[in-house]
Design a protein around this motif. Structure first.
Motif, short mmCIF file in Angstrom:
data_model
loop_
_atom_site.label_atom_id
_atom_site.label_comp_id
_atom_site.label_asym_id
_atom_site.label_seq_id
_atom_site.Cartn_x
_atom_site.Cartn_y
_atom_site.Cartn_z
N LEU A 34 -16.71 -25.44 -42.44
CA LEU A 34 -15.62 -24.30 -42.76
C LEU A 34 -15.82 -24.17 -44.44
CD1 LEU A 34 -12.53 -25.29 -40.61
CD2 LEU A 34 -14.08 -23.30 -40.50
N ALA A 35 -15.94 -25.30 -45.19
CA ALA A 35 -15.89 -25.59 -46.34
C ALA A 35 -17.23 -24.75 -47.02
CB ALA A 35 -16.04 -26.87 -47.08
N SER A 36 -18.24 -24.67 -46.27
CA SER A 36 -19.32 -24.03 -46.64
C SER A 36 -19.30 -22.55 -46.58
CB SER A 36 -20.49 -24.51 -46.05
OG SER A 36 -20.64 -24.31 -44.63
N GLY A 37 -17.87 -22.03 -46.02
CA GLY A 37 -17.92 -20.59 -45.64
C GLY A 37 -18.14 -20.01 -44.21
N ILE A 38 -18.53 -21.08 -43.49
CA ILE A 38 -18.54 -20.47 -42.11
C ILE A 38 -17.19 -20.27 -41.41
CG2 ILE A 38 -19.65 -21.21 -39.75
CD1 ILE A 38 -21.71 -22.66 -41.18
N THR A 39 -17.00 -19.30 -40.54
CA THR A 39 -15.66 -18.85 -40.24
C THR A 39 -15.56 -19.67 -39.02
OG1 THR A 39 -16.73 -17.29 -38.56
CG2 THR A 39 -16.14 -16.48 -41.01
#
Length: 76
Positions: A34-39
């Protein structure tokens, strides 16, 4: 803090790291994704055996852990 029923800690699974429902998916893995931008939807597609409630509880657990403080023990 409410009772987190989906987060498990078992020394025989992933070295005792907090996992989702005893599966080999750690809270850290979910938070990192999530922190890496994955939804959330993309995480659920990557791990089809997870549920949205698992993700939400991982977030709640991570938030709770980030608020803990370590207090040094007094020495003699």
């Amino acid at each position: 803090m409410k009772n987190l029923t989906r987060i498990t800690l078992d020394p025989n699974i992933m070295g005792g790291k907090p996992c989702i429902r005893g599966l080999r998916v750690t809270v850290g893995t979910i938070i990192g994704l999530l922190a890496s931008g994955i939804t959330i939807d993309a995480v659920l597609a990557m791990y089809p055996y997870l549920q949205k409630e698992d993700i939400m509880e991982a977030l709640a657990y991570a938030a709770w852990r980030s608020e803990e403080i370590e207090v040094p023990l007094a020495t003699a």
